[in-house]
Design a protein around this motif. Structure first.
Motif, short mmCIF file in Angstrom:
data_model
loop_
_atom_site.label_atom_id
_atom_site.label_comp_id
_atom_site.label_asym_id
_atom_site.label_seq_id
_atom_site.Cartn_x
_atom_site.Cartn_y
_atom_site.Cartn_z
N LEU A 91 0.83 -1.20 0.00
CA LEU A 91 0.00 0.00 0.00
C LEU A 91 0.87 1.26 0.00
O LEU A 91 2.02 1.23 0.46
N THR A 92 0.30 2.34 -0.50
CA THR A 92 0.91 3.66 -0.41
C THR A 92 -0.09 4.59 0.26
O THR A 92 -1.25 4.65 -0.15
N LEU A 93 0.36 5.30 1.27
CA LEU A 93 -0.50 6.22 2.03
C LEU A 93 0.12 7.60 2.00
O LEU A 93 1.25 7.79 2.45
N THR A 94 -0.62 8.58 1.48
CA THR A 94 -0.17 9.97 1.51
C THR A 94 -1.08 10.77 2.42
O THR A 94 -2.29 10.53 2.47
N SER A 95 -0.51 11.71 3.14
CA SER A 95 -1.27 12.53 4.08
C SER A 95 -0.73 13.95 4.06
O SER A 95 0.49 14.15 4.09
N ALA A 96 -1.64 14.92 4.01
CA ALA A 96 -1.27 16.33 4.10
C ALA A 96 -1.99 16.93 5.29
O ALA A 96 -3.21 16.82 5.41
#
Length: 309
Positions: free
Chosen positions: A250-255
């Motif tokens: 999985l790839t998780l991006t958060s801003a």
């Protein structure tokens, strides 16, 4: 040509509370400075079952025998602080702001796995509010890369806020409208975030930064009330996504957009996207967005995870 300091080799992860105390008493200049390449490594350790149990409880993860997707970020946090506390690092750690996070998981990790962690910081870039830099993390098991992350931090500098704002891109209003349209069909999930969330997450993570603990200690840093840890919000979002966050790769991006004051009532939303990705966000009742990101299947490496040469 400057010579980089040697890699800091540790036999165990340092205490996060001790590193925070070191940061509190550190005296560093507030002006811009060169950020050299700094590295730290722990070659073998096993996650603490007690800490993992506390993390699952406060973020609402099930006890399924595996490490939750964001949990290695908690494991690496003491190494990050150890890097930023090194005398070669030019800024005070307190006052650094976590603005973005990018996580890749290459396969699920059993909760009793023996891991090695390598973290480094190198370089910086100028932004309107000051300087940004990236903390890189590689987690390996038996020599195989199993998890990685890039943690982007912001250091505000005197006078940075006085710089002229960049013109708003012509499409920014349209982008905001598209965001609202993306989540328009989402059924909001209401959360009641309690006043003690910061203290509970501090026990699970070791991050006893005073801005998260009590309104009184947070006011000393300019906040009207204590604020939630950004990675608590991310962890709670991932837990809420259930099976979508249990895929091997999985790839998780958060801003991180705005601090989440404690206590608060917020809503969590998701929206399906192409290729099986899921967009997510947390918004307050008055419409302000606190965190927005995306969970995507797969974790192909594009060179970001390669360690320093």
């Amino acid at each position: 040509m400057s010579v980089s300091p040697p890699v800091l080799e540790l036999v165990e992860t340092p205490s996060l509370s001790v590193e925070l105390l070191r940061a509190a008493v550190a005296r560093r200049p507030a002006r811009p400075g060169e950020v050299p390449r700094l590295e730290v490594r722990v070659r073998s350790f096993t996650p603490d079952p007690w800490q993992l149990a506390l993390y699952r409880e406060v973020c609402d993860f099930p006890a399924d025998g595996f490490l939750p997707l964001p949990f290695p970020q908690v494991l690496a946090a003491p190494l990050h602080l150890a890097l930023l506390n090194r005398p070669e690092f030019p800024y005070r750690l307190l006052g650094m702001i976590h603005v973005r996070n990018h996580i890749r998981r290459y396969r699920r990790l059993a909760e009793g796995a023996s891991l090695s962690v390598h973290a480094w910081v190198e370089g910086q870039r100028e932004v309107r509010q000051g300087r940004e830099l990236d903390l890189h993390t590689r987690v390996e098991q038996d020599g195989e890369l199993v998890w990685s992350a890039v943690t982007t931090m912001l250091r505000r500098l005197p006078g940075a806020g006085e710089r002229p704002r960049e013109e708003r891109p012509a499409g920014s209003t349209a982008a905001a409208t598209e965001e609202e349209a993306l989540f328009a069909r989402s059924r909001p999930s209401p959360w009641k975030v309690s006043e003690d969330t910061g203290r509970r997450y501090a026990r699970a993570s070791g991050d006893y930064n005073p801005i998260h603990l009590h309104a009184l200690t947070a006011r000393a840093f300019g906040f009207p009330r204590a604020i939630a840890h950004g990675m608590w919000t991310v962890g709670r979002c991932v837990a809420e996504m259930g099976e979508a966050a249990e895929a091997p790769a999985l790839t998780l991006t958060s801003a991180f957009r705005r601090p989440l004051l404690l206590p608060s009532r917020v809503v969590f939303q998701t929206a399906a996207q192409q290729d099986g990705a899921v967009a997510y966000r947390v918004k307050s009742e008055d419409g302000q967005s606190h965190v927005m990101g995306q969970l995507s299947p797969g974790a192909s490496s594009d060179g970001v995870d390669a360690g320093p040469r």
